[in-house]
Design a protein around this motif. Structure first.
Motif: not given
Length: 605
Positions: A199-203, A240-251, A390-400
């Motif tokens: 939850d603290l590793i972001y990209n 600018l898209v921001t995600t973390n390793a737990i599968g969350n995406a910021l606005p 909303i369609k692309a930044m899913t937890p499955t895509n992000i974690c994978h």
């Protein structure tokens, strides 16, 4: 009048067995595969058993054939040596099995290096091998039928369309660079205890979008000239898209092209989204600093004991000194990826931006169908991009994506070894021709394959470059040692820019002095009797950088006194970016490629 002779009923005879009858026509005739009619009712084990019965037990060929259900002629050909056991039907291939094996190894090797071979070139290679074997094959060119059979014999091969790979990316994606990056990343994760904190590793990464979209596949007739309506191309809008390793995406954080802020551009945006305006529509150092301060830290709030890590590419706009210092004060570890490796090391590039762009194309397609006759404007892009987000930044895509890049769970072995092959191939090509295949004794194929390989016989000449400044790549730039190096680089740049400003100021003073002291001279006739004309360029007609740094003019003043046509040669200073007239404004009259040239200002310093 024509009379027709009819036979009596007694003379009409019934159809006999030898008479022919017309077969009734089938409505849906069944296509018969002639190979299936002669399908073998035996296998290789039956042939081997029959062969051993004749050779070992002494049974006759006919009895062994009847006992094992193998045709007599087939068994006879195997025993006589006409056909080998295990051979297949049809004509023999033009190349031997060993020659085809070497050709397959060559195809696989060239494809891994990024220089794949087309179908036509494969046929040409095989045809050249046949020509070297016999003079009868001098004009023989193998057809697509041979290639199809070649592909059936080697199921490991497949005709595929490769993806484009930039030469910089291919060179930078070496195994040593990636290994060093993972070592540095592992050290940072252990230092700040982030190995088990996804939850603290972001990209974060940015990508651009246009109002013009790629249309999807549609259903139509074969003869229809297919067209699909789309909106005209407009200015680029960056997200600018921001995600973390737990599968969350910021606005998302949007960057629009423009001078002043316009709230109408954010119509239909996701709650919590932010935006900025730039002249080009792309982000810069100021925009990225605003993103980190007012957007990222609004949702990610690290405390004094636990920090967060933010991974991103090493663009120059992402590594300003104020940005690094602000991140250090707020508990954010900025980790810069190695240069030109985002296609294998950045999660958003690996597994998120592809679905994001496809989802955006689908949203544009449905928008145009819902609003016939309209086009997509910049005021509609925010809503379309938010729906695609909303369609692309899913937890499955992000974690994978994080898993495939080996970040979380931390596993450097997740990077496919084929990603290093282009860099390895370029390194081998620079050192000289190499071959990983074995040589044949009966035919030298290496000479033929070398014609179709990418081995460089001569090394390219290296350009002379200035002293390279330190550039952070694959490290955490918020560390004290890296920050000190970056500050030193910034000081050197400021000194260099101050030196250039002084040179420009001195050039302007010289130009003003020359314009005051210069006296108008009469035009003198040249050798051909024509009047020599010198065209003057004022500072308003050209930029200062285009003029000589000594006299401040495009044409030297002494050129007016020389009759005839005179060619003026220029030379660029190796220290400052200025040009100088040779022979007129400096004592040097000729500069060769290997020489070092300094303008008069740099010589005085």
């Amino acid at each position: 009048m024509v009379r027709i002779k009819t036979s009596p009923a007694s003379e009409i005879r019934p159809a006999t067995r030898h008479s022919t009858k017309m077969r009734q026509k089938q409505h849906n005739p069944r296509k018969v595969n002639r190979r299936s009619i002669f399908k073998k009712s035996y296998n290789l084990e039956n042939v081997k058993a029959a062969y051993s019965l004749v050779k070992s037990d002494g049974i006759s060929i006919r009895k062994a054939a009847e006992k094992t259900n193998v045709p007599f002629t087939t068994l006879h050909e195997k025993l006589s040596g006409k056909n080998q056991i295990g051979s297949k039907w049809g004509r023999k291939s033009g190349l031997s099995k060993e020659e085809e094996r070497k050709l397959v190894e060559h195809l696989i090797q060239q494809a891994k290096f990024g220089y794949g071979i087309t179908v036509k070139t494969v046929r040409n290679i095989a045809s050249d091998i046949l020509r070297t074997r016999s003079s009868k094959n001098e004009r023989r060119l193998l057809t697509n039928g041979w290639f199809q059979g070649f592909m059936r014999r080697w199921p490991c091969l497949k005709v595929r369309k490769p993806q484009r790979l930039n030469m910089n990316r291919a060179t930078a994606s070496s195994e040593e660079t990636v290994k060093k990056y993972f070592e540095e990343l592992e050290a940072i994760l252990r230092k700040y205890k982030l190995q088990d904190r996804p939850d603290l590793i972001y990209n974060v990464d940015e990508t651009g979008f246009q109002t013009e979209h790629t249309p999807p596949r549609v259903v139509t007739t074969k003869s229809t000239a297919l067209n699909s309506l789309s909106s005209p191309r407009s200015a680029t809008t960056t997200v600018l898209v921001t995600t973390n390793a737990i599968g969350n995406a910021l606005p998302p954080y949007f960057v629009f092209k423009g001078k002043r802020r316009n709230e109408d551009l954010m119509k239909g945006a996701l709650p919590g989204s932010s935006y900025a305006m730039t002249d080009s529509g792309w982000s810069n150092s100021e925009v990225f600093f605003d993103y980190l301060k007012n957007h990222f830290l609004k949702y990610v709030r690290p405390n004094g004991t636990q920090k967060v890590i933010l991974l991103y590419d090493g663009h120059a706009s992402h590594m300003s000194i104020p940005l690094i210092e602000y991140a250090r004060e707020n508990g954010v570890v900025l980790f810069v990826l190695p240069a030109h490796t985002s296609h294998i090391l950045q999660p958003l590039d690996v597994g998120c931006f592809g679905p994001y762009k496809k989802a955006y194309d689908q949203e544009c397609y449905h928008f145009l169908r819902r609003h016939p006759g309209q086009v997509i404007s910049r005021y509609d892009m925010c809503q379309l991009l938010s729906n695609a987000h909303i369609k692309a930044m899913t937890p499955t895509n992000i974690c994978h994506s994080f898993r495939k890049c080996g970040i979380y769970p931390f596993n450097p072995a997740q990077i496919n070894i084929d990603a290093y092959q282009p860099a390895k191939g370029l390194e081998q090509l620079s050192t000289g021709p190499t071959s990983e295949t074995t040589e044949l004794t009966d035919l030298d194929i290496d000479g033929i394959l070398s014609k179709y390989s990418t081995n460089n016989k001569s090394k390219p000449k290296k350009k002379r470059r200035r002293k390279m400044q330190y550039r952070a790549a694959g490290v955490a730039i918020t560390e004290t040692s890296i920050l000190l190096k970056l500050k030193k680089v910034q000081e050197e740049r400021e000194q260099s820019s101050a030196k250039v400003r002084r040179a420009l100021k001195f050039t302007k003073e010289c130009a003003d002095a020359a314009s005051v002291t210069s006296e108008p001279t009469e035009s003198r006739p040249g050798c051909s009797g024509n009047t020599n004309v010198v065209e003057e360029l004022n500072s308003s007609d050209s930029q200062e950088d285009d003029n000589c740094c000594f006299c401040g003019r495009w044409a030297p003043p002494k050129l007016k006194t020389i009759p005839g046509v005179t060619f003026v040669e220029w030379a660029k200073c190796d220290i400052c970016p200025h040009w100088t007239h040779l022979k007129f404004c400096t004592k040097v009259s000729e500069v060769r490629k290997e020489d070092t040239f300094l303008c008069p200002h740099c010589l005085e310093e």
